[in-house]
Design an enzyme around this catalytic site. Structure first.
Site, PDB file in Angstrom:
ATOM      1  N   ASP A  36       0.814  -1.221   0.000  1.00 27.46           N
ATOM      2  CA  ASP A  36       0.000   0.000   0.000  1.00 27.46           C
ATOM      3  C   ASP A  36       0.847   1.271   0.000  1.00 27.46           C
ATOM      4  OD1 ASP A  36       1.023  -0.362   2.500  1.00 27.46           O
ATOM      5  OD2 ASP A  36      -0.839   0.052   3.586  1.00 27.46           O
ATOM      6  N   HIS A 242      24.803   1.765 -17.746  1.00 29.14           N
ATOM      7  CA  HIS A 242      23.673   2.126 -16.888  1.00 29.14           C
ATOM      8  C   HIS A 242      23.852   1.549 -15.487  1.00 29.14           C
ATOM      9  CE1 HIS A 242      20.999   2.800 -20.691  1.00 29.14           C
ATOM     10  NE2 HIS A 242      21.795   3.811 -20.438  1.00 29.14           N
ATOM     11  N   ASP A 259      26.959  10.298 -13.744  1.00 28.20           N
ATOM     12  CA  ASP A 259      25.940  10.728 -14.711  1.00 28.20           C
ATOM     13  C   ASP A 259      24.705  11.067 -13.904  1.00 28.20           C
ATOM     14  OD1 ASP A 259      24.034  11.005 -16.729  1.00 28.20           O
ATOM     15  OD2 ASP A 259      24.835   9.362 -17.928  1.00 28.20           O
ATOM     16  N   ASP A 270      21.016  16.678 -17.704  1.00 22.56           N
ATOM     17  CA  ASP A 270      21.672  15.380 -17.909  1.00 22.56           C
ATOM     18  C   ASP A 270      23.165  15.633 -18.130  1.00 22.56           C
ATOM     19  OD1 ASP A 270      22.365  12.804 -18.510  1.00 22.56           O
ATOM     20  OD2 ASP A 270      21.198  12.652 -20.348  1.00 22.56           O
ATOM     21  N   HIS A 349      27.829   3.573 -27.739  1.00 20.11           N
ATOM     22  CA  HIS A 349      26.523   4.245 -27.702  1.00 20.11           C
ATOM     23  C   HIS A 349      26.525   5.458 -28.634  1.00 20.11           C
ATOM     24  CE1 HIS A 349      28.205   7.452 -25.182  1.00 20.11           C
ATOM     25  NE2 HIS A 349      28.723   6.516 -24.403  1.00 20.11           N
ATOM     26  N   HIS A 353      21.260  12.761 -27.478  1.00 22.73           N
ATOM     27  CA  HIS A 353      19.806  12.567 -27.587  1.00 22.73           C
ATOM     28  C   HIS A 353      19.110  13.875 -27.233  1.00 22.73           C
ATOM     29  CE1 HIS A 353      19.639  12.462 -23.151  1.00 22.73           C
ATOM     30  NE2 HIS A 353      20.673  11.638 -23.202  1.00 22.73           N
ATOM     31  N   HIS A 360      15.361  11.324 -22.117  1.00 22.97           N
ATOM     32  CA  HIS A 360      15.477  10.955 -23.525  1.00 22.97           C
ATOM     33  C   HIS A 360      14.193  11.462 -24.174  1.00 22.97           C
ATOM     34  CE1 HIS A 360      18.470   7.452 -22.575  1.00 22.97           C
ATOM     35  NE2 HIS A 360      19.033   8.645 -22.521  1.00 22.97           N
ATOM     36  N   GLU A 383      27.608  13.471 -25.723  1.00 25.91           N
ATOM     37  CA  GLU A 383      28.222  12.656 -24.670  1.00 25.91           C
ATOM     38  C   GLU A 383      29.107  11.538 -25.225  1.00 25.91           C
ATOM     39  OE1 GLU A 383      25.366  10.070 -22.631  1.00 25.91           O
ATOM     40  OE2 GLU A 383      23.765  10.985 -23.812  1.00 25.91           O
ATOM     41  N   TYR A 387      35.178   3.267 -23.064  1.00 21.54           N
ATOM     42  CA  TYR A 387      35.018   2.301 -21.989  1.00 21.54           C
ATOM     43  C   TYR A 387      35.851   1.072 -22.335  1.00 21.54           C
ATOM     44  CZ  TYR A 387      30.922   5.314 -22.054  1.00 21.54           C
ATOM     45  OH  TYR A 387      30.091   6.401 -22.126  1.00 21.54           O
ATOM     46  N   ARG A 404      33.203   9.203 -19.676  1.00 23.15           N
ATOM     47  CA  ARG A 404      32.165   9.857 -20.482  1.00 23.15           C
ATOM     48  C   ARG A 404      32.101  11.315 -20.052  1.00 23.15           C
ATOM     49  NH1 ARG A 404      28.488   6.520 -19.753  1.00 23.15           N
ATOM     50  NH2 ARG A 404      27.055   7.425 -18.237  1.00 23.15           N
ATOM     51  N   GLU A 406      29.534  14.606 -20.733  1.00 23.02           N
ATOM     52  CA  GLU A 406      28.215  14.929 -21.317  1.00 23.02           C
ATOM     53  C   GLU A 406      27.794  16.338 -20.939  1.00 23.02           C
ATOM     54  OE1 GLU A 406      23.729  12.972 -21.470  1.00 23.02           O
ATOM     55  OE2 GLU A 406      25.056  12.525 -19.771  1.00 23.02           O
TER      56      GLU A 406
END
Length: 444
Positions: A36, A242, A259, A270, A349, A353, A360, A383, A387, A404, A406
């Site tokens: 709940d 991710h 990130d 972002d 990647h 975006h 996104h 970005e 890796y 990375r 970005e």
């Protein structure tokens, strides 16, 4: 966001619809977390874009039926209920909602199905996002069937169903000055959070400590929620795109990739930054980091009206591939490596975006099979990353490094505005910031 903005958006949508059409937009509902308890409510982005009404279980109805003297907007929402409001929080109710949100008509939610039958009747076209909300789909198509089965009452359902997202996604892709102001604020808050994490990082701290610092900064500046799951990946965790476990200990000698971006009034920032736990890049880390930064800065120069994201991507790929060849991480000729996409084992990647109400954000990237030219008012991320998995067949000094960088760019009439420029990014900026903190700690 001023109510005039929502009104203008509704009018733009109505003018873009075919004549004698009706549009139905459902709000989001609460989502169960466990038994709940529920997750913090987040309004549906399409509903937010057109209305700004912040409550669940609501519907927005828009019509340009020729019988109306002007376009019609109708809101259905939960009615006032003193007992429910003690437990669940205050509600606007139809009367206050009509005044507050500049809606033509407002009714209690329990009148929805009955009044929708009358509202749908006689329209030629129904604009609706089929598949976006399963419960809304079920109710709408049940009402349509009821209208089909009521010929004796001279009621007729719309005979054409049109996906309203084809219009709304295009509208949302171009940001207004008011939207850009909010996105600048979201970026500024997120920049402060990233700087705070850099200053807090040190050997022995945990990834979740940095996550907590980031979220605290968001909340202290009025952005109660992150725009997406915050990534704090140290060491080879940075090679997991991710990664969200955020539960490993930071170690000197490792990089940490963060990130993270806040959500403010529904709009996302972002940002990704990568920095050394110790405050000082090793030679190998600095070589790879500078390569990623060079690719990003070069691709920025192609972000201008008339160019495409694909052009910027191709340039970034070329720079990264050449850099990997120079460092002997890849072997062979540049054009052959690009043709065979050997770089994708290290940069797997896309370059960026769209960004807006969703991290996104909506909007197609191709038109009639051709790359979409950039236009003023678009906001996108850039970005690039590298890796190198800990078990990659490369020299040991490169293994387990993930980087990375970005930023959030607003396409202007002549080029771009970097909304996140103030977030430290060069090797010198990062090291100066972190070393100043380390020096202060040593002196204290």
């Amino acid at each position: 966001m001023p109510n005039t903005q929502f009104y203008q958006r509704r009018e733009q949508l109505l003018q873009s619809m075919q004549a004698n059409s009706i549009c139905l937009i459902p709000a989001a509902d609460h989502v169960t977390r466990s038994r709940d308890t529920e997750y913090t409510f987040r309004q549906d982005s399409y509903f937010q874009y057109l209305c700004g009404f912040p409550e669940p279980q609501a519907w927005l109805v828009l019509s340009n039926h020729p019988n109306y003297k002007k376009s019609l907007s109708v809101l259905f929402c939960l009615d006032k209920d003193p007992l429910a409001e003690v437990w669940q929080g205050r509600r606007y109710g139809p009367k206050q909602a009509k005044r507050q949100f500049v809606i033509d008509m407002a009714f209690a939610l329990d009148e929805l199905e009955e009044k929708l039958l009358d509202l749908l009747d006689g329209h030629d076209n129904l604009y609706f996002a089929q598949g976006h909300n399963d419960e809304a789909d079920e109710m709408v198509f049940s009402l349509m069937q009821s209208l089909r089965e009521a010929p004796k009452q001279s009621m007729l359902p719309p005979n054409t169903l049109i996906d309203v997202r084809t219009i709304l996604d295009e509208m949302r892709l171009i940001k207004s000055p008011a939207e850009l102001d909010i996105m600048r604020q979201a970026a500024a808050i997120s920049i402060d959070a990233h700087k705070r994490a850099m200053l807090f990082a040190e050997d022995g701290k945990n990834e979740y400590h940095l996550e907590a610092e980031i979220h605290h900064e968001f909340a202290m500046q009025g952005a109660k929620n992150p725009a997406y799951g915050t990534i704090v990946g140290s060491g080879d965790n940075a090679c997991i795109l991710h990664y969200t476990e955020n539960n490993q200990v930071l170690k000197n000698g490792d990089l940490v990739l963060i990130d993270a971006g806040c959500e403010l009034q529904g709009y996302a920032a972002d940002i990704t930054r990568t920095f050394p736990v110790s405050g000082k890049f090793t030679q190998a880390q600095a070589q790879l980091y500078q390569l990623v930064l060079d690719a990003q800065l070069a691709s920025f120069e192609l972000i201008k009206p008339g160019n495409t994201l694909k052009q910027a991507t191709d340039l970034a790929v070329r720079i990264i591939t050449q850099g990997l060849l120079d460092l002997a991480i890849l072997q062979g000729e540049l054009d052959d490596n690009i043709r065979r996409q050997t770089y994708r084992q290290f940069f797997m990647h896309g370059l960026g975006h769209w960004l807006g109400l969703d991290v996104h954000d909506v909007g197609i990237y191709k038109i009639d099979g051709q790359e979409r030219p950039l236009q003023p008012g678009m906001v996108l991320t850039i970005e690039p990353g590298i890796y190198i998995a800990p078990d990659a067949t490369v020299a040991e000094k490169w293994q387990g490094i993930g980087i990375r960088i970005e930023d959030n760019l607003h396409v202007t009439e002549t080029g771009y505005e970097n909304l996140t420029q103030a977030c430290p990014k060069t090797i010198a900026e990062i090291e100066d910031l972190m070393q100043s903190t380390n020096q202060t700690n040593c002196e204290s």
